[in-house]
Design an enzyme around this catalytic site. Sequence first.
Site, PDB file in Angstrom:
ATOM      1  N   GLU A 259       0.819  -1.207   0.000  1.00  0.00           N
ATOM      2  CA  GLU A 259       0.000   0.000   0.000  1.00  0.00           C
ATOM      3  C   GLU A 259       0.858   1.264   0.000  1.00  0.00           C
ATOM      4  O   GLU A 259       0.863   2.019   0.960  1.00  0.00           O
ATOM      5  CB  GLU A 259      -0.962  -0.021   1.192  1.00  0.00           C
ATOM      6  CG  GLU A 259      -0.313  -0.557   2.440  1.00  0.00           C
ATOM      7  CD  GLU A 259      -1.265  -0.805   3.582  1.00  0.00           C
ATOM      8  OE1 GLU A 259      -2.320  -1.404   3.340  1.00  0.00           O
ATOM      9  OE2 GLU A 259      -0.941  -0.389   4.696  1.00  0.00           O
ATOM     10  N   CYS A 328       2.139  34.792   8.546  1.00  0.00           N
ATOM     11  CA  CYS A 328       2.656  35.561   9.677  1.00  0.00           C
ATOM     12  C   CYS A 328       3.141  34.615  10.763  1.00  0.00           C
ATOM     13  O   CYS A 328       2.534  34.462  11.824  1.00  0.00           O
ATOM     14  CB  CYS A 328       1.589  36.507  10.190  1.00  0.00           C
ATOM     15  SG  CYS A 328       1.229  37.738   8.942  1.00  0.00           S
TER      16      CYS A 328
HETATM   17  C1  LIG Z   1       0.340   6.184   5.298  1.00  0.00           C
HETATM   18  C2  LIG Z   1       0.162   4.761   5.102  1.00  0.00           C
HETATM   19  C3  LIG Z   1       0.689   4.124   3.981  1.00  0.00           C
HETATM   20  C4  LIG Z   1       1.518   4.832   2.927  1.00  0.00           C
HETATM   21  O1  LIG Z   1       2.803   5.132   3.353  1.00  0.00           O
HETATM   22  P1  LIG Z   1       3.880   5.774   2.352  1.00  0.00           P
HETATM   23  O2  LIG Z   1       5.074   6.045   3.180  1.00  0.00           O
HETATM   24  O3  LIG Z   1       3.291   7.033   1.797  1.00  0.00           O
HETATM   25  O4  LIG Z   1       4.126   4.816   1.257  1.00  0.00           O
HETATM   26  C5  LIG Z   1       0.448   2.776   3.849  1.00  0.00           C
HETATM   27  N1  LIG Z   1      -0.273   2.085   4.765  1.00  0.00           N
HETATM   28  C6  LIG Z   1      -0.803   2.671   5.849  1.00  0.00           C
HETATM   29  C7  LIG Z   1      -1.583   1.871   6.813  1.00  0.00           C
HETATM   30  C8  LIG Z   1      -0.593   4.014   6.064  1.00  0.00           C
HETATM   31  O5  LIG Z   1      -1.096   4.586   7.159  1.00  0.00           O
END
Ligand SMILES: *Cc1c(COP(=O)(O)O)cnc(C)c1O
Length: 413
Positions: A259, A328
């Site tokens: 992911e 600011c």
């Molecule tokens: C934020 C997140 C990701 C993505 O992470 P990256 O560093 O942008 O690749 C994947 N899985 C979960 C559960 C996340 O919270």
Amino acid sequence: MTAEELQNIARQHDCPAYVYDAHKIIDQYKRLENAFAKVPKLRIHYAVKALSNLSVLQLFNQLGSGLDTVSIQEVRLGLQAGVPAHKIIYTPNGVSLSELEEAVELGVQINIDNLIMLEEFGTLHPEVPVCIRINPHVMAGGNTNISVGHIDSKFGISIHQLPHILRIVKNTGMNINGVHMHTGSDILDIDVFIHAADILFDVARNFDDLEFIDFGSGFKVPYHENDISTDIEELGEKLSNRFDQFCKSYGKDLTLAFEPGKFLVSEAGYFLARVNGVKQTTSTVFAQVDSGFNHFIRPMFYGSQHDILNVTHPDRKARFYSVVGYICETDTFANNKLISGISDGDVLAFKNAGAYCFTMASNYNSRFRPAEILWYDGVSHLIRKREVFDDLVRNQELVSLKLDDHAAKVDAQ
Ligand SMILES: *Cc1c(COP(=O)(O)O)cnc(C)c1O
């Protein structure tokens, strides 16, 4: 993208604006797919929180990607962009039972990252397939703000609590169809990642009905020339082999899921801002742009160092600048940055502005959030208008308090 292309976009759409190069997004997606080409079942879930514009989600949908979401609103955005519910995984942290139930109603895969919630959910809905987020307690990067798999992290169920997880699963009769880890950003050592993966395989062996193993993300992307980054091809080689061995011993070809957010969109993004003034002081030269951490907070929030191009005058003699905003408050984008000689009115492009940039933008100082542009094949598509004054006052109720009544009461006392 070239300086000329970015300058043309600034001319057409004005500043401040985010520009996303669709070609780069597609290239990164394909690169990840190719690195894992040997895996029979691969699923990439793009992490929506990195960049959540509907057109970007739609592009990922066209590429065949699923989505990783962390709020019910992100789930809704994904569905609205046309991503099928079964390709969306919902990995929240610290949300209510009702939000999890809402996600199930929408048909998405849920991922539970806390024991009490696991027990509560499993008791109420034993028939719903659930993925479990494990914290393998492996330190991914050096920075504890972005590394979330270590011992003090709030994310995931500790690997040391596995006996308790198993007891809950047995008692409730719930259906565990996936195991998950996400160690946080900036994986530099592939072997550390593989070590965490081995821990996850050990967990996986405890469940008979798995469909997938999700290895999260945390791939580091380069921020400047010669910067270190995660070697995706090496990771692909090593993890594919390990995964294959695991599937053989498990007796079933599972889906390998990732992911990534940053890896897919960071380098595709450019943030365009215009220079309002160049100011020579006794110690430095300031270039002040029509923006601030309201639009682009990464340099101030994470200390990230973004390369900056002068797209109006890319070929002048470079000088050192401190690039600051108009908020600011201290809002330094960069100190001592070598940039091609800047004049008033020049447009600067901040690189690596695709991930966690627009999605973290705010209306601080009552400024409008920037426009977003998706660039493909020489055409710039406006995918979000720059805000206007009505956007600032929408949802507000102008209430006038009856101060005189109060004053009269005070007087009477
Ligand atoms: C934020 C997140 C990701 C993505 O992470 P990256 O560093 O942008 O690749 C994947 N899985 C979960 C559960 C996340 O919270």
